[in-house]
Write an enzyme that holds these catalytic residues in place. Structure first.
Site, PDB file in Angstrom:
ATOM      1  N   SER A   1       0.706  -1.258  -0.051  1.00 44.96           N
ATOM      2  CA  SER A   1      -0.005   0.084   0.019  1.00 44.96           C
ATOM      3  C   SER A   1       0.983   1.487   0.018  1.00 44.96           C
ATOM      4  CB  SER A   1      -1.021   0.083   0.990  1.00 44.96           C
ATOM      5  OG  SER A   1      -0.251   0.063   2.455  1.00 44.96           O
ATOM      6  N   LYS A   2       0.190   2.454   0.046  1.00 44.41           N
ATOM      7  CA  LYS A   2       0.990   3.570  -0.150  1.00 44.41           C
ATOM      8  C   LYS A   2       1.908   3.869   1.036  1.00 44.41           C
ATOM      9  CE  LYS A   2      -2.799   6.099  -2.782  1.00 44.41           C
ATOM     10  NZ  LYS A   2      -3.583   7.339  -2.817  1.00 44.41           N
ATOM     11  N   ARG A   3       1.711   3.330   2.176  1.00 46.03           N
ATOM     12  CA  ARG A   3       2.596   3.627   3.245  1.00 46.03           C
ATOM     13  C   ARG A   3       3.785   2.875   3.175  1.00 46.03           C
ATOM     14  NH1 ARG A   3       2.417  -0.949   7.086  1.00 46.03           N
ATOM     15  NH2 ARG A   3       1.040  -2.513   6.608  1.00 46.03           N
TER      16      ARG A   3
ATOM     17  N   GLY B   1       5.638   3.425   0.369  1.00 47.01           N
ATOM     18  CA  GLY B   1       6.364   4.181  -0.597  1.00 47.01           C
ATOM     19  C   GLY B   1       5.670   4.323  -1.695  1.00 47.01           C
TER      20      GLY B   1
END
Length: 580
Positions: A314-316, A318
């Site tokens: 996921s975006k967390r 990177g």
């Protein structure tokens, strides 16, 4: 093969390898042919037969391979979606089939034209050209779900005529109450079927009042569904865990599983290759296939891409979208190569493939069903490997444009750029890395280097005397004359200079590197000094680049207080000893 078993209605085997009916374009199939005839024909050919009558595989007809990638334009193309698209593309190309792009934009609130354009751009950048879809057309269009509503409504009405669906007038409050009761009884939150057995009079009464209603699909209360997934093997579900499900909302909008089934069937999709998170949808879709008389495609559910901690990427973690990696300077061929290896391999130790080689070697049977770890470090390394095999002219153009775009140089091509790229390319994994590489070459951090602990042995090896001799060689023109002659002149001068100082090897080249480049490490020193000299002559370095010319470097050398430097080194060393 998929099997539906358990009740008289369900005692049917569905063989996806059985020949498909001949599909007309979706714009024609219902206009020029009665839907009832269409259903009757497909049912006869694919479903209304006993298993024993179609198990003779020697008589089966091979289907033309047609696969689809069907993204929703509600955001950027995730690397997981890009890998799914890639596997579909490779499978189609390896089988001589068609790769179809379909935009699933029924989520009108979240779907945007900008997201769709970005999706198309990302796929094109990766080199995944589609045979049918937006911008290309095809016989099975339209290829946006928002343009296919009339098709969904016709199929829903026919299911209503065939009594496979019914009108449900339940309110949201009633549905929530059913869920609460099911939860208290520790049962699955399935619809209890209040309107499944309603009389015509009851239905007409609600219609007369204008009560909103959905279309619910009748699910058999017994039996199970089994499919042979091309990646996961046999997968099965019990039908009693499902309950009657909605296919059309009260606002007239179709539900995802209904759209997908109608689209895949009317577009003659032979293989559905998608992410494993869609595996639960297969049960609903299989029931719709059967009710509409459509043959089932093969299914292949690809594992998720995981982060290093084995959670869903996921975006967390990177960058996760193709567009982000493109902006970071990754090459499309490196992205394609790396994504292919996330869950697939050709059985050898080889890790480097062009898109053409992947098409030649790809097999769905070699796709791993376990999750694949996304390793950004390896992706970066792989990009560097691809970067170094790019034709020299192409690489020089890419890096030259980068240097001009970021304001380090005032020109993007020329002899200085050619030589700089050749010198620095081995230390570059991403095109933007070239900025740091060139800036590092042009800089002269002499003081920071001389005061570092690593420079102590060089400093104590009579560096002040060495510096005096080097300054003399610069002042009398020997060094500049040698640099004017290029690499051969430099080599001749270094040999002569070393002989005059009775130095060679590391004792000669290390102090030369420190004094001329201001650093202890770097690319080939002779080529570096030559480029620094040429940078001062050609005038291609931008004023804001922080370039220190050779003349300025020697001015700084003349101002060095060697005694103070050595004293400071001793003080620092004593302090470190006490601290330890």
């Amino acid at each position: 093969m998929a099997t539906l078993v358990g009740t008289p209605w369900m005692r049917i085997r569905v063989f996806p390898e059985v020949a498909y009916p001949i599909f007309l374009p979706s714009s024609l199939c219902c206009r020029h042919r009665k839907f009832s005839d269409f259903v009757r024909t497909t049912t006869t050919r694919s479903f209304s037969v006993l298993a024993s009558s179609i198990t003779d595989h020697s008589k089966k007809v091979e289907e033309p391979v047609r696969v689809r990638f069907a993204p929703s334009p509600t955001g950027n193309l995730h690397v997981g979606g890009a890998r799914t698209a890639l596997f579909n593309y490779l499978f189609a190309r390896s089988k001589g089939g068609k790769f179809v792009l379909r935009i699933e934009d029924t989520d009108l609130e979240r779907s945007t034209k900008e997201s769709e354009e970005a999706l198309l751009q990302d796929l094109s950048w990766l080199g995944l050209d589609w045979d049918e879809g937006p911008g290309v057309g095809g016989e099975y269009g339209p290829y946006r779900q928002s343009e296919r509503n009339s098709l969904y409504k016709r199929h829903a009405e026919k299911l209503l005529e065939l009594d496979h669906v019914y009108r449900c007038f339940c309110t949201n409050e009633e549905l929530e109450k059913m869920k609460e009761i099911a939860k208290l009884k520790q049962l699955p939150p399935v619809y209890t079927g209040k309107w499944a057995s309603a009389t015509d009079e009851e239905v007409q009464e609600e219609l007369a009042k204008g009560t909103p209603y959905t279309y619910r699909f009748r699910v058999p209360k017994e039996g199970s569904l089994k499919i042979n997934d091309l990646i996961r093997g046999e997968v099965s579900w019990n039908l009693d865990t499902l309950g009657d499900f909605v296919i059309m909302r009260s606002n007239g909008q179709p539900v995802y599983n209904f759209c997908v089934t109608v689209d895949d069937a009317t577009m003659a999709i032979s293989h559905v290759i998608r992410a494993e998170e869609h595996l639960p949808n297969t049960l609903r879709q299989a029931l719709i296939y059967k009710a509409l008389g459509f043959p089932m495609p093969y299914f292949a559910h690809v594992s998720l891409i995981l982060a290093p901690d084995r959670s869903k990427l996921s975006k967390r973690h990177g960058a996760t979208s193709v567009g982000q990696f493109r902006e970071m300077g990754y090459l499309p061929q490196a992205m394609v190569n790396y994504l292919a290896l996330l869950g697939w391999g050709d059985g050898t130790e080889n890790e480097f493939f062009t898109l053409e080689q992947l098409v030649e070697k790809f097999s769905i049977g070699r796709v791993n069903k376990s999750g694949a770890i996304f390793d950004s470090t390896k992706l970066r390394w792989m990009n560097g490997q691809h970067l170094r095999v790019i034709p020299s002219e192409e690489l020089t153009k890419l890096i030259g444009e980068q240097w001009k775009r970021t304001g380090i140089l005032t020109e993007s091509e020329g002899p200085f750029i050619d030589e700089a790229v050749q010198l620095l390319k081995d230390g570059i994994d991403l095109i933007p890395d070239s900025d740091k590489a060139l800036s590092n070459l042009l800089s002269y951090p002499l003081h920071a280097t001389l005061t570092s602990p690593e420079a102590k042995p060089v400093l104590e090896d009579k560096l002040s005397e060495f510096s005096a001799s080097l300054i003399s060689a610069y002042d009398n023109g020997e060094l500049l004359s040698a640099l004017e002659e290029g690499h051969a002149g430099w080599q001749k001068w270094v040999k002569s200079f070393g002989k005059s100082l009775k130095r060679k090897g590391k004792s000669l080249f290390m102090p030369l590197r420190v004094l001329l480049t201001g650093k202890l490490h770097g690319p080939d020193m002779g080529a570096s000094v030559d480029l620094i000299h040429k940078a001062g002559i050609y005038g291609v370095v931008a004023p804001q680049a922080g370039f220190v010319t050779l003349n300025e470097r020697f001015k700084m050398l003349r101002q060095v207080d060697w005694e103070a430097l050595i004293k400071d080194q001793h003080v620092a060393e004593a302090a470190a000893t006490v601290s330890n």
